[in-house]
Enzyme design. Structure first.
Site, short mmCIF file in Angstrom:
data_model
loop_
_atom_site.label_atom_id
_atom_site.label_comp_id
_atom_site.label_asym_id
_atom_site.label_seq_id
_atom_site.Cartn_x
_atom_site.Cartn_y
_atom_site.Cartn_z
CB ALA A 64 32.88 23.90 28.12
N GLY A 105 27.49 23.29 27.69
CA GLY A 105 27.78 22.16 28.33
C GLY A 105 27.05 21.60 29.29
CD GLU A 108 25.88 22.40 24.09
OE1 GLU A 108 27.09 22.15 24.38
OE2 GLU A 108 26.00 21.79 22.76
CD GLU A 128 26.99 26.71 24.89
OE1 GLU A 128 25.52 27.12 24.67
OE2 GLU A 128 27.44 25.54 24.79
#
Ligand code: 3H9
Length: 701
Positions: A64, A105, A108, A128
């Protein structure tokens, strides 16, 4: 083409969706929009039978876009979790082609694909937690389904990425492929479409969760095992809660639980601090008068002068990074002792299973020892790590200047001495610089790189690059007594001693600072480091010590009792034989009370908050002076020094970031009050006063 940040190409029925958002293919708004459009288009297009998702440039994706956190969400842009659900729900097979890194992310997204292929050099993981967050796009729910709960807990709570080989071993990637990973992924995607086999969606996998359902105690045990490492941090515990929810709740509910916990964390002070730390650690490499294109010399061979605790640790750094090193000492006995310590350190790593015997021997073989300065002639960089004595250092630098080739950089590991004066002993002051390592030098990540008045930009660029290569964070600072870290430390230490004279006791002060998040308080720390070195330095300073400034004699009196800390079994505390646990000692309490009496001080009750403010505010105040004097380039550089060299809790973001959270005005007002009450050392720094009057903060500078 969906947009500039995501491109699509078609290869015989396979849509290759490429995230293209330099430098790290961060999953910001443009990438998310692009991915949504690409997925919708691929679903609609009957000529597309399968999909490949990959990243342009150096990597798959760094996750992210961290800069978006804390900003209002842009309108009409899908959330990453929704997007990954959409990806996973695709009726056409989706294969991830991973290279470089797939983090956060990015990982993910890969978990949402139906098959994962990776190049051998890939690192994949969920970091994270290091940002005070948890994987908030399904990572805590999909990872345990794919790799099982124990491996998922390790990955998510440590935040440490794994290699492609490890990822394959635990089932995180399906195959490690040599050669062109996108080609391989296209072939795999096409084969899956041809087979028409059922799609394997991670969210639907149950087997690995079933294993964990049989051992529910695994979570309590894990929380217990991480307690020491995670002390004070919120995010690691939230990560475990989410993995537990993956086991105890259906996928959709687990995802909702994860989402809620993510939202709590992303707005927390801890995550703000840890995100600040992330960017601060990248900012340190930006030096206004040493631009990125400044030529840095190649360091192919290094030398270290002195093979004591620091010299030995520094030599280990070089060989760990693959740089051969020559170690100089004045006697064979000193060399033998130093080398034995290095061998013992490596052997300890081998016994923990973190290094192979062969690798240890290879590293040791890269260390050459010598008693002759002439053998340092070919070194590109020499680090001096001899006793902290100016005359001795100048003698060493004179000898190095004569022995080393003209382009060699001569660096000093001094923690307090004037780098300019050391440089004056050479004919190459432009090539002299400080490299202040922290003990243990083979472990601690900080290097305070000290520029002298004449240190050249090329020398700085070389040493900053070298710091990175050694796996360190190099922070450039200027010359002053104690540089940034130790100068601030003195300010804090001084007040801790005065607090004792006024009424506190060592274990009380230590407890407050430990609870604040430091690894230990000042007195336990002093006992660990040894009290004699500071004592000797203070004796040397006695004649020049300004008479108007208060001076606490407690530490000197303890040394006079022959108590030098842990190594003598007693210091500020006493120690049982073979134990490092500090035990409060009535003899020290008696000494402290008697010193208060000598000063005519009526001892008073001192509260926790007063201890915290009295120690931390002067530390920040000194940081403000250091900034004003230009000794540190940025407030965030000071934060990086304190987090990496002194164990300042990362969840508080370093002293200057913490100061902004407390409020500069609050600290300034307190310093004024403390100055009125206690005088001398506590005068508010002009910069602190200025920021308070302007209503601005260190972060605004
Ligand atoms: C997440 O994914 C949350 C999700 O679970 C849920 C969401 C709902 N964002 O390190 P470098 C910048 S949280 C924004 O020098 P390298 C960096 O500041 C994220 N910016 O490169 C620097 O900028 P500048 C989880 C980022 O090659 C430039 O890129 N992911 C981001 O040595 C180059 O960075 C992580 O925690 C980002 N995500 O290393 C991974 N990443 O040039 C964080 C980097 O202005 N990133 N920047 O100074 C890394 O670990 C490393 O950057 C990486 C590349 C290994 C990727």
């Amino acid at each position: 083409m969906p947009n500039d940040a995501v491109t699509v190409s078609h290869r015989d029925g396979v849509a290759v969706i490429t995230m293209d958002n330099p430098p790290v293919n961060g999953l910001g708004a443009a990438v998310r929009n692009g991915l949504r459009a690409a997925l919708e288009e691929a679903a609609r297009d009957d000529t597309v039978r399968a999909l490949v998702v990959t990243g342009a440039g150096r990597m798959f994706s760094g996750g992210a876009d961290i800069r978006e956190f804390g900003q209002p969400p842009p309108p009409d842009v899908p959330w990453l979790p929704e997007l990954i659900n959409q990806l996973e729900a695709s009726e056409k097979p989706v294969v991830a082609a991973i290279h470089g890194v797939a983090l956060g992310g990015g990982c993910e997204v890969a978990l949402g694909c139906h098959v994962r292929l990776a190049t051998p050099d890939t690192r994949i993981g969920l970091p994270e937690v290091t940002l005070g967050l948890l994987p908030g796009a399904g990572g805590t729910q999909r990872m345990p389904r794919l790799v099982g709960v124990p491996a998922a807990l390790d990955l998510i709570v440590s935040g440490t990425p794994v290699s492609a080989a490890k990822a394959a071993a635990i089932g995180l990637v399906d195959e490690v492929v040599e050669g062109d990973v996108v080609e391989a992924a296209v072939a795999r995607a096409r084969a899956l479409a041809d087979e028409g086999a059922p799609i394997r969606r991670t969210s639907a996998l149950e087997d690995r969760l079933a294993e964990a359902r049989g051992t529910p105690e695994i979570f309590a045990e894990f929380r217990q095992s991480m307690a020491r490492r995670a002390r004070g941090f919120e995010a690691p515990y939230a990560c475990v809660d989410c993995v537990e929810a993956a086991v105890s709740q259906p996928f959709a509910d687990g995802l909702a639980f994860e989402r809620a916990r993510f939202q709590e964390l992303v707005t927390s002070d801890q995550s703000k601090a840890q995100r600040h730390a992330f960017f601060a650690e990248r900012e340190v490499s930006k030096i206004p008068d040493v631009p990125k294109d400044t030529p840095a010399a190649t360091v192919a061979a290094a030398a270290v002068v002195g093979c004591g605790t620091m010299g030995g640790g520094i030599a280990m750094n070089f060989v760990n990074a693959g740089i051969p090193v020559t170690v100089f000492e004045v006697s064979q006995a000193a060399l033998d002792t130093g080398m034995a310590v290095i061998r013992k350190n490596y052997a300890a790593t081998v016994s923990k299973g973190r290094l192979t015997e062969t690798a240890m021997e290879e590293r040791l073989a890269r260390i050459t020892t010598t008693l002759d300065y002439g053998d340092l002639a070919e070194a590109d960089v020499v680090i001096e790590a001899v006793f902290e004595d100016m005359a001795l250092k100048k003698e060493v630098f004179g000898a190095l200047d004569a022995a080393c080739k003209p382009p060699a950089i001569l660096a000093t590991n001094t923690s307090t001495l004037d780098v300019n004066e050391i440089a004056s002993a050479t004919s190459r002051p432009d090539k002299v610089i400080g490299t202040h390592f922290f003990s243990p030098a083979n472990v601690m990540r900080l290097m305070e790189n000290v520029r002298g008045d004449r240190t050249s930009p090329e020398t700085i660029a070389t040493i900053m690059t070298l710091s990175k290569r050694l796996g360190k964070i190099g922070v450039l600072v200027g010359v002053c007594d104690g540089f940034v870290g130790n100068r601030m430390l003195y300010a804090y230490r001084r007040q801790a001693d005065f607090l004792l004279e006024e009424g506190a006791l060592p274990h009380h002060v230590d407890r407050v600072l430990y609870d604040f998040g430091l690894p230990m308080g000042p007195f336990a720390m002093a006992d660990l480091a040894g009290l004699d070195v500071g004592w000797r330095i203070r004796q040397g300073q006695a004649a020049t010590r300004p008479k108007h400034l208060r001076y606490s004699t407690i530490a000197d009196r303890i040394c006079e009792m022959g108590r030098f800390g842990q190594k003598t079994g007693a210091g500020w505390y006493r120690y049982e034989a073979g134990s490092r646990t500090p035990i409060p000692d009535p003899a020290i309490e008696e000494l402290i009370v008697s010193i208060s009496r000598e000063h005519g001080t009526t001892r008073r009750k001192i509260g926790d908050q007063e201890i915290l403010e009295r120690c931390m505010y002067p530390l920040v105040n000194e940081g403000a002076k250091i900034l004003d004097e230009g000794i540190a380039l940025r407030a965030s550089d000071i934060d990086v020094i304190w987090m990496n060299g002194y164990g300042f809790p990362r969840y508080r973001g370093g002293p200057m970031f913490w100061a902004d959270q407390v409020g500069v005005t609050t600290i300034h007002d307190a310093m004024r009050r403390l100055h009125d009450e206690h005088g001398d050392w506590l005068e508010p720094a002009p910069l602190l006063a200025r920021l308070a009057s302007e209503g601005t903060a260190f972060g605004d500078l």
